[in-house]
Design an enzyme around this catalytic site. Structure first.
Site, PDB file in Angstrom:
ATOM      1  CE  LYS A 120      -1.971   1.602   3.709  1.00 35.95           C
ATOM      2  NZ  LYS A 120      -2.828   1.767   4.906  1.00 35.95           N
ATOM      3  CG  ASP A 138      -7.331   3.781   2.500  1.00 31.45           C
ATOM      4  OD1 ASP A 138      -8.251   3.506   1.686  1.00 31.45           O
ATOM      5  OD2 ASP A 138      -7.253   4.890   3.051  1.00 31.45           O
TER       6      ASP A 138
END
Length: 212
Positions: A120, A138
């Site tokens: 991420k 997220d």
């Protein structure tokens, strides 16, 4: 959810916010890397307050190492997991200096090899610092993608793969930011603000919540 609905969703998000970007404060790729690394289980507002203390003192790998572990901790102690985050910042700075001449690499494998950096974080850096059309998933993007049926998936990797498949190229560069902001301010976790949502009629969520 079909391709036409998805295209309309992103057209409306674009019209509402033509130039979306991260709410983290940064001026160099290293500052962005630090800010994103600090953002785990912390709000952007909280991270910005911490980096407002840290960056004037140390905003390069060398300066972080000169500040030392205790010094880094003192500047970020308002954040959750600050002990571990401080250790990662020290180790990350050491690796950037030893392997990348102090520069933040623009390749996924090199980014993910840095201490405290996962997929991420790497996606955020590649997108925001280097202009690549990556999509970092997220909790906000995971929720919005599943709730609206834009790109449903059982985990963040499934959602990322689906988004990369279904988001049209003209929208891929900014999709990450639009979806995060939509999840943060409109498609809230406990009570989505459906009545003020620009994509309410396109969303396939069955339990829409009208504003009081």
């Amino acid at each position: 959810m079909n391709a036409e609905k998805r295209r309309l969703i992103f057209e409306r998000l674009h019209a509402e916010n033509p130039h979306p970007t991260t709410e983290l404060m940064w001026s160099t790729p290293f500052e962005l890397l630090v800010a994103v690394a600090l953002s785990a289980q912390s709000t952007d507002v909280g991270v910005n307050k911490a980096t407002a203390r840290l960056f004037p003192v140390a905003n390069t790998p060398n300066a972080i190492l000169e500040l030392g572990l205790d010094g880094v901790k003192a500047h970020i102690k308002t954040l959750g997991l600050y002990n571990n985050k401080a250790k990662n910042l020290i180790a990350m700075s050491e690796q950037l200096l030893s392997k990348h001449n102090g520069n933040v690499p623009g390749e996924r494998a090199a980014l993910e090899a840095l201490p405290g950096v996962g997929r991420k974080t790497a996606n955020v850096i590649l997108n925001t610092a280097f202009g690549e059309p990556t999509i970092a998933v997220d909790t906000h993007i995971f929720r919005v993608s599943n709730r609206t049926k834009l790109a449903p998936g059982k985990n963040v990797n499934e959602v990322e793969a689906k988004l990369n498949k279904v988001v049209a190229k003209p929208f891929r560069q900014n999709a990450h930011h639009w979806l995060i902001l939509h999840g943060r301010y409109t498609c809230l976790a406990r009570k989505p603000r459906c009545g003020s949502c620009v994509i309410e009629d396109l969303c396939e969520y069955k339990d829409k919540v009208e504003l009081d």
